[in-house]
Write a protein that holds these residues in place. Structure first.
Motif, PDB file in Angstrom:
ATOM      1  N   GLN A 240      42.654  27.447  33.308  1.00 38.38           N
ATOM      2  CA  GLN A 240      41.805  27.432  34.485  1.00 38.38           C
ATOM      3  C   GLN A 240      42.401  28.393  35.517  1.00 38.38           C
ATOM      4  N   ILE A 241      41.550  29.050  36.283  1.00 44.34           N
ATOM      5  CA  ILE A 241      42.019  30.054  37.233  1.00 44.34           C
ATOM      6  C   ILE A 241      41.499  29.761  38.630  1.00 44.34           C
ATOM      7  N   GLY A 242      42.127  30.414  39.600  1.00 45.36           N
ATOM      8  CA  GLY A 242      41.689  30.326  40.978  1.00 45.36           C
ATOM      9  C   GLY A 242      40.653  31.389  41.299  1.00 45.36           C
ATOM     10  N   PRO A 243      40.479  31.729  42.582  1.00 46.72           N
ATOM     11  CA  PRO A 243      39.474  32.708  42.993  1.00 46.72           C
ATOM     12  C   PRO A 243      39.670  34.069  42.311  1.00 46.72           C
ATOM     13  N   VAL A 244      38.557  34.715  41.992  1.00 42.78           N
ATOM     14  CA  VAL A 244      38.570  36.007  41.303  1.00 42.78           C
ATOM     15  C   VAL A 244      38.406  37.134  42.311  1.00 42.78           C
ATOM     16  N   ARG A 245      39.247  38.149  42.184  1.00 41.48           N
ATOM     17  CA  ARG A 245      39.126  39.352  42.994  1.00 41.48           C
ATOM     18  C   ARG A 245      38.643  40.507  42.112  1.00 41.48           C
ATOM     19  N   ILE A 246      37.771  41.343  42.651  1.00 45.61           N
ATOM     20  CA  ILE A 246      37.207  42.479  41.921  1.00 45.61           C
ATOM     21  C   ILE A 246      37.750  43.759  42.536  1.00 45.61           C
ATOM     22  N   PHE A 247      38.310  44.642  41.697  1.00 44.20           N
ATOM     23  CA  PHE A 247      38.998  45.814  42.213  1.00 44.20           C
ATOM     24  C   PHE A 247      38.314  47.146  41.921  1.00 44.20           C
ATOM     25  N   MET A 259      33.610  48.684  32.263  1.00 45.28           N
ATOM     26  CA  MET A 259      34.723  47.766  32.449  1.00 45.28           C
ATOM     27  C   MET A 259      34.859  47.435  33.936  1.00 45.28           C
ATOM     28  N   ILE A 260      34.873  46.144  34.257  1.00 41.27           N
ATOM     29  CA  ILE A 260      34.965  45.681  35.641  1.00 41.27           C
ATOM     30  C   ILE A 260      36.329  45.032  35.819  1.00 41.27           C
ATOM     31  N   GLY A 261      37.211  45.695  36.557  1.00 42.62           N
ATOM     32  CA  GLY A 261      38.586  45.248  36.695  1.00 42.62           C
ATOM     33  C   GLY A 261      38.734  44.156  37.737  1.00 42.62           C
ATOM     34  N   CYS A 262      39.312  43.031  37.337  1.00 39.41           N
ATOM     35  CA  CYS A 262      39.440  41.861  38.202  1.00 39.41           C
ATOM     36  C   CYS A 262      40.859  41.312  38.120  1.00 39.41           C
ATOM     37  N   ALA A 263      41.148  40.352  39.004  1.00 33.25           N
ATOM     38  CA  ALA A 263      42.427  39.647  38.969  1.00 33.25           C
ATOM     39  C   ALA A 263      42.220  38.224  39.445  1.00 33.25           C
ATOM     40  N   ALA A 264      43.049  37.316  38.940  1.00 32.05           N
ATOM     41  CA  ALA A 264      43.005  35.915  39.357  1.00 32.05           C
ATOM     42  C   ALA A 264      44.338  35.270  39.017  1.00 32.05           C
ATOM     43  N   GLU A 265      44.660  34.199  39.734  1.00 35.14           N
ATOM     44  CA  GLU A 265      45.882  33.451  39.487  1.00 35.14           C
ATOM     45  C   GLU A 265      45.569  32.250  38.598  1.00 35.14           C
ATOM     46  N   MET A 313      47.654  47.003  35.616  1.00 38.16           N
ATOM     47  CA  MET A 313      49.036  46.568  35.404  1.00 38.16           C
ATOM     48  C   MET A 313      50.021  47.411  36.209  1.00 38.16           C
ATOM     49  N   LYS A 314      49.772  48.702  36.261  1.00 35.53           N
ATOM     50  CA  LYS A 314      50.705  49.582  36.978  1.00 35.53           C
ATOM     51  C   LYS A 314      50.678  49.281  38.479  1.00 35.53           C
ATOM     52  N   ASN A 315      49.482  49.010  39.027  1.00 36.37           N
ATOM     53  CA  ASN A 315      49.408  48.673  40.446  1.00 36.37           C
ATOM     54  C   ASN A 315      50.066  47.324  40.727  1.00 36.37           C
ATOM     55  N   TRP A 316      49.904  46.359  39.819  1.00 34.35           N
ATOM     56  CA  TRP A 316      50.566  45.060  40.003  1.00 34.35           C
ATOM     57  C   TRP A 316      52.078  45.237  39.971  1.00 34.35           C
ATOM     58  N   LEU A 317      52.558  46.051  39.038  1.00 37.60           N
ATOM     59  CA  LEU A 317      53.986  46.283  38.920  1.00 37.60           C
ATOM     60  C   LEU A 317      54.539  46.949  40.184  1.00 37.60           C
ATOM     61  N   ALA A 318      53.750  47.858  40.763  1.00 40.95           N
ATOM     62  CA  ALA A 318      54.200  48.577  41.959  1.00 40.95           C
ATOM     63  C   ALA A 318      53.933  47.802  43.247  1.00 40.95           C
ATOM     64  N   GLY A 319      53.246  46.669  43.134  1.00 40.15           N
ATOM     65  CA  GLY A 319      52.947  45.886  44.317  1.00 40.15           C
ATOM     66  C   GLY A 319      51.858  46.498  45.183  1.00 40.15           C
ATOM     67  N   THR A 320      50.950  47.274  44.569  1.00 44.93           N
ATOM     68  CA  THR A 320      49.903  47.964  45.338  1.00 44.93           C
ATOM     69  C   THR A 320      48.521  47.386  45.118  1.00 44.93           C
ATOM     70  N   LEU A 321      48.404  46.244  44.417  1.00 37.87           N
ATOM     71  CA  LEU A 321      47.113  45.581  44.358  1.00 37.87           C
ATOM     72  C   LEU A 321      46.793  45.006  45.730  1.00 37.87           C
ATOM     73  N   PRO A 322      45.540  45.158  46.200  1.00 38.11           N
ATOM     74  CA  PRO A 322      45.198  44.623  47.527  1.00 38.11           C
ATOM     75  C   PRO A 322      45.397  43.113  47.586  1.00 38.11           C
TER      76      PRO A 322
END
Length: 322
Positions: A240-247, A259-265, A313-322
């Motif tokens: 199960q995941i939390g709120p979804v962000r669309i990038f 391809m629609i790039g998203c992220a969630a916790e 992945m590269k932006n997450w690694l660099a800490g540049t995801l909004p």
């Protein structure tokens, strides 16, 4: 967020849709991108300092005469109209080199006709994602996507009759029932699922050795992007995941996806992998992901440059995801 390494991002192609009914008058002064079995004609070198470029030829070039279908109008630039010519009917002497559309094998040299660069060739597009400019990438992706649509949608979905190409390749008309058909794009959610200092990576059956990527799946009718992300994660790994962000989004013409790039916790790490959906899934720490990008990780190989998974992945690694 740095999207500079995202292949097929918008390159500013002027599609000039209002000219699609006039393609025959535009053809004599056009430049043509030859496409062979889903591969664009290119010349030059890849890599740092490379000079890779699309080979655009005049409409009267002998290679353009090898096409077996109506030309596809891609748009125009400041100097000329732009078309794609599908020459997939051409059979090289060494046919063992190519296994059909999508085959990532060795690049096929261009036919020895007309005036072409010595290194003109037809490579698989996945291998040249970051070699082309954004403009040329958009041009090649558009050509491949439309040509693949014609290859797989030659018959009317309403009555089954063979349909005809119309609107310079941007429509197919059924002569039997009058139904008009338009190119399709299949939306796919691809998601960076995190939990603390880790991200979730998985692999599908049949993928090359050590190849892992982010979870992804096709959207279904009636779904929002957020709902599709939650459903796919639950189906594939039981989380199960939390709120979804669309990038960001990326056209992916293999054969016709967006391809629609998203992220969630994730709300926990307790996975239950569905073997029907995926073969394996792993939590990868930030430190491990650095090894993946350095191609020193013992289990996972470096991700493909230019693909949206790699960019997320590269932006997450660099800490540049909004």
């Amino acid at each position: 967020m740095d999207l500079s390494q995202l292949a097929f991002r918008t390159g500013g192609l002027e599609r000039a849709a209002h000219l699609r009914t006039e393609w025959e008058t535009l053809w004599p002064k056009a430049r043509i991108l030859p496409m062979w079995r889903g591969r664009p004609l290119v010349a030059g070198t890849t890599g740092k300092g490379g000079t890779l470029r699309l080979c655009l030829v005049a409409s009267d070039h002998p290679i353009a005469a090898l096409q077996t279908a109506e030309p596809l109008f891609l748009g125009q630039d400041a100097t000329s109209p732009l078309f794609a010519a599908d020459i997939s009917g051409w059979s090289p002497e060494d046919t063992a080199r190519d296994g059909g559309p999508g085959d990532p094998g060795e690049a096929q040299p261009a036919p020895a006709i007309g005036d072409l660069p010595d290194d003109a060739r037809f490579p698989d597009m996945r291998g040249i994602l970051m070699g082309l400019t954004a403009y040329e990438g958009e041009l090649a992706a558009t050509a491949r996507g439309i040509i693949e649509w014609h290859r797989s949608h030659g018959f009317c979905a309403s009555c089954g009759a063979k349909s005809n190409v119309s609107q310079a390749g941007w429509r197919r008309d059924c002569p039997a029932c009058g139904k008009m058909h338009f190119p399709r794009t299949d939306p796919v959610v691809i998601m960076l699922i995190t939990h603390g200092n880790s991200i979730l990576m998985g692999r599908s059956p049949g993928w090359p050795d050590r190849m892992y990527s982010l979870l992804a799946g096709f959207m279904e009718p009636g779904e929002t992007i957020e709902s599709a992300v939650a459903r796919e994660v639950a189906e594939e790994v039981g989380l199960q995941i939390g709120p979804v962000r669309i990038f960001a989004s990326q056209p992916w013409p293999f054969p016709a996806s967006l391809m629609i790039g998203c992220a969630a916790e994730a709300l926990s790490r307790d996975m239950h992998v569905d073997p029907v959906e995926i073969e394996d899934a792993l939590w990868i720490t930030r430190e491990d992901l650095a090894d993946v990008f350095a191609d020193t990780h013992p289990v996972i190989r470096r991700p493909r440059s230019g693909a949206i998974a790699q960019v997320l992945m590269k932006n997450w690694l660099a800490g540049t995801l909004p």
